[in-house]
Design a protein around this motif. Structure first.
Motif, mmCIF file in Angstrom:
data_model
loop_
_atom_site.group_PDB
_atom_site.id
_atom_site.type_symbol
_atom_site.label_atom_id
_atom_site.label_comp_id
_atom_site.label_asym_id
_atom_site.label_seq_id
_atom_site.Cartn_x
_atom_site.Cartn_y
_atom_site.Cartn_z
ATOM 1 N N ILE A 272 38.457 37.228 16.562
ATOM 2 C CA ILE A 272 37.711 37.633 15.361
ATOM 3 C C ILE A 272 36.386 38.281 15.749
ATOM 4 C CG2 ILE A 272 36.565 36.765 13.288
ATOM 5 C CD1 ILE A 272 38.728 34.620 13.125
ATOM 6 N N PHE A 273 35.715 37.706 16.771
ATOM 7 C CA PHE A 273 34.435 38.280 17.225
ATOM 8 C C PHE A 273 34.633 39.714 17.742
ATOM 9 C CE2 PHE A 273 31.665 39.108 20.891
ATOM 10 C CZ PHE A 273 30.419 39.099 20.264
ATOM 11 N N CYS A 274 35.662 39.929 18.538
ATOM 12 C CA CYS A 274 35.920 41.274 19.076
ATOM 13 C C CYS A 274 36.215 42.266 17.960
ATOM 14 C CB CYS A 274 37.080 41.219 20.058
ATOM 15 S SG CYS A 274 36.718 40.314 21.587
ATOM 16 N N CYS A 275 36.955 41.822 16.982
ATOM 17 C CA CYS A 275 37.274 42.718 15.859
ATOM 18 C C CYS A 275 36.005 43.096 15.089
ATOM 19 C CB CYS A 275 38.285 42.050 14.946
ATOM 20 S SG CYS A 275 39.934 41.870 15.682
ATOM 21 N N CYS A 276 35.148 42.097 14.832
ATOM 22 C CA CYS A 276 33.906 42.368 14.093
ATOM 23 C C CYS A 276 32.987 43.290 14.893
ATOM 24 C CB CYS A 276 33.203 41.051 13.775
ATOM 25 S SG CYS A 276 34.110 39.996 12.628
ATOM 26 N N LYS A 277 32.896 43.057 16.216
ATOM 27 C CA LYS A 277 32.038 43.908 17.051
ATOM 28 C C LYS A 277 32.543 45.335 17.056
ATOM 29 C CE LYS A 277 30.173 44.284 21.740
ATOM 30 N NZ LYS A 277 30.176 43.700 23.099
ATOM 31 N N LYS A 278 33.830 45.500 17.186
ATOM 32 C CA LYS A 278 34.397 46.841 17.182
ATOM 33 C C LYS A 278 34.144 47.543 15.862
ATOM 34 C CE LYS A 278 36.901 50.018 19.226
ATOM 35 N NZ LYS A 278 36.442 50.689 20.461
ATOM 36 N N GLN A 279 34.231 46.788 14.776
ATOM 37 C CA GLN A 279 33.984 47.371 13.461
ATOM 38 C C GLN A 279 32.541 47.809 13.322
ATOM 39 O OE1 GLN A 279 36.448 47.894 11.490
ATOM 40 N NE2 GLN A 279 35.334 48.748 9.763
ATOM 41 N N ARG A 280 31.588 47.005 13.828
ATOM 42 C CA ARG A 280 30.168 47.374 13.744
ATOM 43 C C ARG A 280 29.883 48.621 14.585
ATOM 44 N NH1 ARG A 280 29.331 41.724 14.224
ATOM 45 N NH2 ARG A 280 28.838 41.987 16.443
ATOM 46 N N GLU A 281 30.499 48.728 15.758
ATOM 47 C CA GLU A 281 30.273 49.906 16.591
ATOM 48 C C GLU A 281 30.771 51.175 15.917
ATOM 49 O OE1 GLU A 281 32.153 49.061 20.254
ATOM 50 O OE2 GLU A 281 30.562 47.702 20.981
ATOM 51 N N LYS A 282 31.919 51.082 15.303
ATOM 52 C CA LYS A 282 32.442 52.250 14.599
ATOM 53 C C LYS A 282 31.525 52.641 13.443
ATOM 54 C CE LYS A 282 37.319 51.621 15.680
ATOM 55 N NZ LYS A 282 38.685 51.414 15.130
ATOM 56 N N LYS A 283 31.022 51.654 12.734
ATOM 57 C CA LYS A 283 30.127 51.932 11.612
ATOM 58 C C LYS A 283 28.831 52.568 12.092
ATOM 59 C CE LYS A 283 28.022 49.686 7.625
ATOM 60 N NZ LYS A 283 27.824 48.404 6.903
ATOM 61 N N TYR A 284 28.266 52.082 13.222
ATOM 62 C CA TYR A 284 27.016 52.625 13.751
ATOM 63 C C TYR A 284 27.212 54.068 14.216
ATOM 64 C CZ TYR A 284 22.992 53.240 16.820
ATOM 65 O OH TYR A 284 21.873 53.729 17.416
ATOM 66 N N GLU A 285 28.292 54.339 14.926
ATOM 67 C CA GLU A 285 28.550 55.710 15.371
ATOM 68 C C GLU A 285 28.689 56.658 14.199
ATOM 69 O OE1 GLU A 285 31.978 55.513 17.768
ATOM 70 O OE2 GLU A 285 30.996 54.494 19.464
ATOM 71 N N LYS A 286 29.286 56.185 13.139
ATOM 72 C CA LYS A 286 29.444 57.038 11.968
ATOM 73 C C LYS A 286 28.094 57.340 11.326
ATOM 74 C CE LYS A 286 32.078 57.332 7.698
ATOM 75 N NZ LYS A 286 33.047 56.660 6.811
ATOM 76 N N GLU A 287 27.192 56.322 11.253
ATOM 77 C CA GLU A 287 25.884 56.538 10.664
ATOM 78 C C GLU A 287 25.027 57.465 11.526
ATOM 79 O OE1 GLU A 287 24.283 52.707 10.167
ATOM 80 O OE2 GLU A 287 25.523 52.184 8.400
ATOM 81 N N VAL A 288 25.080 57.286 12.838
ATOM 82 C CA VAL A 288 24.275 58.121 13.739
ATOM 83 C C VAL A 288 24.746 59.573 13.685
ATOM 84 C CG1 VAL A 288 23.761 58.553 16.167
ATOM 85 C CG2 VAL A 288 23.637 56.229 15.250
ATOM 86 N N HIS A 289 26.033 59.766 13.541
ATOM 87 C CA HIS A 289 26.574 61.119 13.509
ATOM 88 C C HIS A 289 26.077 61.905 12.308
ATOM 89 C CE1 HIS A 289 29.437 64.307 14.258
ATOM 90 N NE2 HIS A 289 29.829 64.231 12.971
ATOM 91 N N HIS A 290 25.876 61.220 11.202
ATOM 92 C CA HIS A 290 25.426 61.906 9.972
ATOM 93 C C HIS A 290 23.930 61.788 9.738
ATOM 94 C CE1 HIS A 290 29.509 62.781 8.634
ATOM 95 N NE2 HIS A 290 29.842 61.553 9.036
ATOM 96 N N ASP A 291 23.192 61.111 10.596
ATOM 97 C CA ASP A 291 21.764 60.883 10.374
ATOM 98 C C ASP A 291 20.938 62.054 10.931
ATOM 99 O OD1 ASP A 291 19.442 59.711 9.673
ATOM 100 O OD2 ASP A 291 19.283 58.470 11.480
ATOM 101 N N ILE A 292 19.892 62.496 10.191
ATOM 102 C CA ILE A 292 18.967 63.563 10.612
ATOM 103 C C ILE A 292 17.723 62.899 11.169
ATOM 104 C CG2 ILE A 292 17.606 65.547 9.876
ATOM 105 C CD1 ILE A 292 19.634 65.991 7.674
ATOM 106 N N ARG A 293 17.514 63.060 12.463
ATOM 107 C CA ARG A 293 16.372 62.403 13.104
ATOM 108 C C ARG A 293 15.138 63.277 12.952
ATOM 109 N NH1 ARG A 293 17.903 60.324 18.946
ATOM 110 N NH2 ARG A 293 15.817 59.454 18.624
#
Length: 355
Positions: free
Chosen positions: A259-280
């Motif tokens: 369960i921990f590995c699944c949650c971590k993988k999900q958070r990483e995917k979510k972070y990459e998606k946010e960074v990809h669309h974020d304007i720094r």
């Protein structure tokens, strides 16, 4: 004289007495068949043999019926030289003798069913004589689909029960257990219930181990099943419990890790998606080509200042070719904010102005 008259009247009187009792004209032969028990699917022969007298002058009728509480149901009939068997047992009943008029009205019923149970009556009639005979038929179902199994722990010192039951069969069914290995005798501490099929063995020991057979029976047949009993020493309860606890904890740990590995993988995917669309906002914009050209010209100016006029002409032409022509050929409309630098002292050498 009077005695001779009496002797002459005796035959006539005898004939009158015989004719006065019509039941003595047709007589069904006595038989011991009054109660018959058969198994389902078998066949049965119901006997009805008879004799006729000379006084019987009417048509011969042989009729088998099943006597009901308030009526009679025809089974088969012989009349005027013909057999009629198209009744509720059609195709399963018939006369044993193709010519029952010769004195044998015995019938045979095939493929018996439990619904065939009842009282059957054979009636022979040839006027003025008539006679009947009844027999009780009972159709039972043999025991079948008998199963054996063991109830209880097969350990030394425990109580073990061998169970036996027939799923089909007409009552009353009785059960009997025998041991088929070493000896036919049951253990001395065993208790048999013939009605339920349970064989209870108290305080079992290893000598009780072996193969056992159960036989179920009723009045028409038997069935059987077997089971193997293996009495073993008691198990290590503490070790079993500890192993079960350790196994449970290990399983829970693996589940939590998954369960921990699944949650971590999900958070990483979510972070990459946010960074990809974020304007720094803290990253400076890229430099324009005009600024690049100015920096390039300034660096060349400092190099030219240290050179002598004799070699300046060749150097200027060579360096000019290295400047991106794209920046210098751009029209002012493409970069309105760019203003050419102004210098107080400059000299022109060829196409390049030198300060």
């Amino acid at each position: 004289m009077e005695s001779s008259r009496l002797l002459w009247l005796l035959p006539l009187l005898g004939s009158v007495l015989l004719s006065s009792d019509p039941s003595e004209c047709v007589m069904i032969s006595p038989t011991d068949q009054t109660i018959v028990t058969k198994a389902q699917g078998e066949k049965v022969t119901l006997i009805c043999k008879f004799t006729l007298a000379s006084e019987d002058v009417g048509q011969l009728d042989i009729e088998w019926v099943m006597v009901q509480p308030d009526s009679e149901q025809t089974v088969i009939l012989y009349n005027t030289g013909k057999t009629y068997d198209t009744y509720h047992m059609s195709g399963r009943v018939g006369f044993v003798d193709p010519a029952p008029s010769l004195g044998d009205g015995t019938i045979e019923i095939l493929n018996l069913k439990p619904t065939d149970t009842g009282t059957y009556q054979c009636k022979v009639k040839k006027l003025p004589g008539i006679d009947t005979h009844r027999v009780q038929l009972t159709v039972l179902e043999k025991p079948s689909r008998t199963k054996c199994y063991i109830q209880g722990s097969q350990e030394i010192g425990t109580d073990v029960t061998l169970k036996c039951t027939s799923q089909e069969g007409s009552p009353v069914i009785t059960y009997n257990w025998i041991k088929t290995t070493d000896t036919d005798q049951l253990p001395p501490t065993s208790v048999l219930n013939t009605d339920t099929g349970d064989l209870l063995m108290k305080n079992a020991s290893q000598i009780y181990s072996g193969s056992y057979k159960c036989v179920s029976s009723n009045r028409v047949g038997t069935d059987e099943c077997s089971v193997v009993l293996n009495i073993t020493p008691p198990m290590n309860r503490a070790g079993t419990i500890a192993g079960a606890i350790i196994g449970t904890l290990l399983g829970l740990s693996l589940l939590a890790f998954f369960i921990f590995c699944c949650c971590k993988k999900q958070r990483e995917k979510k972070y990459e998606k946010e960074v990809h669309h974020d304007i720094r906002e803290d990253v400076p914009p890229p430099k324009s080509r005009a600024s690049t050209a100015r920096s390039y010209i300034g660096s060349n100016r400092s190099s030219l200042g240290s050179m002598s006029p004799s070699n300046m002409d060749g150097y200027a032409k060579t360096q000019y070719n290295k400047v991106p022509s794209e920046d210098f050929e751009r029209t002012p409309a493409q970069n309105p904010n760019f203003q050419p630098p102004k210098y107080d002292h400059a000299c022109r050498m060829g196409d390049i102005a030198v300060v």
